[in-house]
Design an enzyme around this catalytic site. Structure first.
Site, PDB file in Angstrom:
ATOM      1  N   GLY A  46       1.652  45.481  10.257  1.00  0.00           N
ATOM      2  CA  GLY A  46       2.385  45.575  11.511  1.00  0.00           C
ATOM      3  C   GLY A  46       2.596  47.033  11.866  1.00  0.00           C
ATOM      4  N   GLN A  51       7.022  54.050  15.641  1.00  0.00           N
ATOM      5  CA  GLN A  51       6.428  54.763  14.505  1.00  0.00           C
ATOM      6  C   GLN A  51       5.385  55.784  14.931  1.00  0.00           C
ATOM      7  OE1 GLN A  51       5.686  50.801  12.444  1.00  0.00           O
ATOM      8  NE2 GLN A  51       6.019  52.130  10.682  1.00  0.00           N
ATOM      9  N   CYS A  92       6.825  50.109   4.120  1.00  0.00           N
ATOM     10  CA  CYS A  92       6.774  50.576   5.512  1.00  0.00           C
ATOM     11  C   CYS A  92       5.872  51.799   5.584  1.00  0.00           C
ATOM     12  CB  CYS A  92       8.185  50.936   5.987  1.00  0.00           C
ATOM     13  SG  CYS A  92       8.233  51.496   7.705  1.00  0.00           S
ATOM     14  N   HIS A 134      11.024  43.071  10.717  1.00  0.00           N
ATOM     15  CA  HIS A 134      10.874  44.474  10.294  1.00  0.00           C
ATOM     16  C   HIS A 134      10.449  45.346  11.492  1.00  0.00           C
ATOM     17  CE1 HIS A 134       9.206  47.568   7.301  1.00  0.00           C
ATOM     18  NE2 HIS A 134       8.599  47.913   8.422  1.00  0.00           N
ATOM     19  N   GLU A 135       9.510  44.822  12.299  1.00  0.00           N
ATOM     20  CA  GLU A 135       9.015  45.608  13.444  1.00  0.00           C
ATOM     21  C   GLU A 135      10.068  45.714  14.553  1.00  0.00           C
ATOM     22  OE1 GLU A 135       6.613  47.206  12.667  1.00  0.00           O
ATOM     23  OE2 GLU A 135       5.665  45.980  11.143  1.00  0.00           O
TER      24      GLU A 135
HETATM   25  O1  GNR Z   1       2.182  47.075   6.191  1.00  0.00           O
HETATM   26  C1  GNR Z   1       3.350  46.676   6.072  1.00  0.00           C
HETATM   27  N1  GNR Z   1       3.641  45.780   5.111  1.00  0.00           N
HETATM   28  C2  GNR Z   1       4.863  45.124   5.014  1.00  0.00           C
HETATM   29  C3  GNR Z   1       5.140  44.417   3.853  1.00  0.00           C
HETATM   30  C4  GNR Z   1       6.330  43.752   3.713  1.00  0.00           C
HETATM   31  C5  GNR Z   1       7.252  43.770   4.732  1.00  0.00           C
HETATM   32  C6  GNR Z   1       7.001  44.475   5.899  1.00  0.00           C
HETATM   33  C7  GNR Z   1       5.809  45.141   6.044  1.00  0.00           C
HETATM   34  S1  GNR Z   1       5.474  45.988   7.514  1.00  0.00           S
HETATM   35  C8  GNR Z   1       4.407  47.251   6.928  1.00  0.00           C
HETATM   36  C9  GNR Z   1       3.862  48.079   8.067  1.00  0.00           C
HETATM   37  C10 GNR Z   1       5.002  48.773   8.771  1.00  0.00           C
HETATM   38  O2  GNR Z   1       5.613  49.703   8.328  1.00  0.00           O
HETATM   39  N2  GNR Z   1       5.375  48.280   9.913  1.00  0.00           N
HETATM   40  O3  GNR Z   1       6.420  48.804  10.572  1.00  0.00           O
HETATM   41 NI    NI Z   2       7.681  49.690   9.059  1.00  0.00          NI
END
Ligand code: GNR
Ligand code: NI
Length: 168
Positions: A46, A51, A92, A134-135
């Site tokens: 994601g 970012q 992240c 998370h996003e």
């Molecule tokens: O690549 C990503 N892997 C992930 C793994 C577990 C929970 C959330 C993520 S999101 C992250 C990419 C990212 O930082 N997106 O904002």
């Molecule tokens: Ni992230």
């Protein structure tokens, strides 16, 4: 097409609250393309526009194994569908090298728009539900390290600051 630099914690620009998208034009669609290219290259499942220092409510996601199920999430709204929570180890791209458990609602409904401005709704669980939340946190200036103890968060901050100093 372009790979965009990803901001890293504790960069204060990651604390910016993103603005809703109002114009679904070619410029937006180019930004979405560049975000997918950057996300797949990283690689990540994601990426939030925050970012890459573009403070609009735009997210790209692909949690599929074969990286062939791109999901465009613009102006998202999310509601939990259950009181149940799930603990998952999160990472992240803006906090590279650190992985910690975070607890979140484990089933959600997402309403959002695609790159053409068309609204859609989907229900998500497991990794997709975690990724969407998370996003959306990124769009609100929030990072997964905010859910950790101040001690853990400060350790991560110090280590990344040291790495950034060595990089310059
Ligand atoms: O690549 C990503 N892997 C992930 C793994 C577990 C929970 C959330 C993520 S999101 C992250 C990419 C990212 O930082 N997106 O904002
Ligand atoms: Ni992230």
């Amino acid at each position: 097409m372009a790979l965009l630099p990803i901001l890293e914690f504790p960069d204060p620009r990651l604390r910016t609250v993103a603005e809703p998208v109002t114009e679904f034009n070619d410029e937006l669609r180019q930004l979405v393309k560049d975000m997918f290219e950057t996300m797949y290259d990283a690689p990540g499942i994601g990426l939030a526009a925050t970012q890459i220092n573009a403070h609009q409510r735009i997210i790209t996601i692909d949690v599929s194994e074969d990286k062939d199920q791109p999901l465009v999430v613009i102006n998202p709204q999310v509601e939990p569908l259950t009181d149940e929570t799930e603990k998952m180890q999160e990472g992240c791209l803006s906090v590279p090298g650190f992985y910690e458990d975070v607890v979140r609602p484990n089933r959600i409904r997402l309403t959002a728009q695609n790159e053409k401005g068309e609204e859609y709704t989907l229900e998500a669980d497991d990794l997709l539900a975690v990724c969407i939340q998370h996003e959306i946190d990124h769009l609100d200036g929030k990072l997964f390290v905010d859910y950790l103890s101040p001690l853990k968060r400060n350790r991560i901050r110090s280590k990344l600051e040291k790495l950034h100093r060595q990089r310059v």
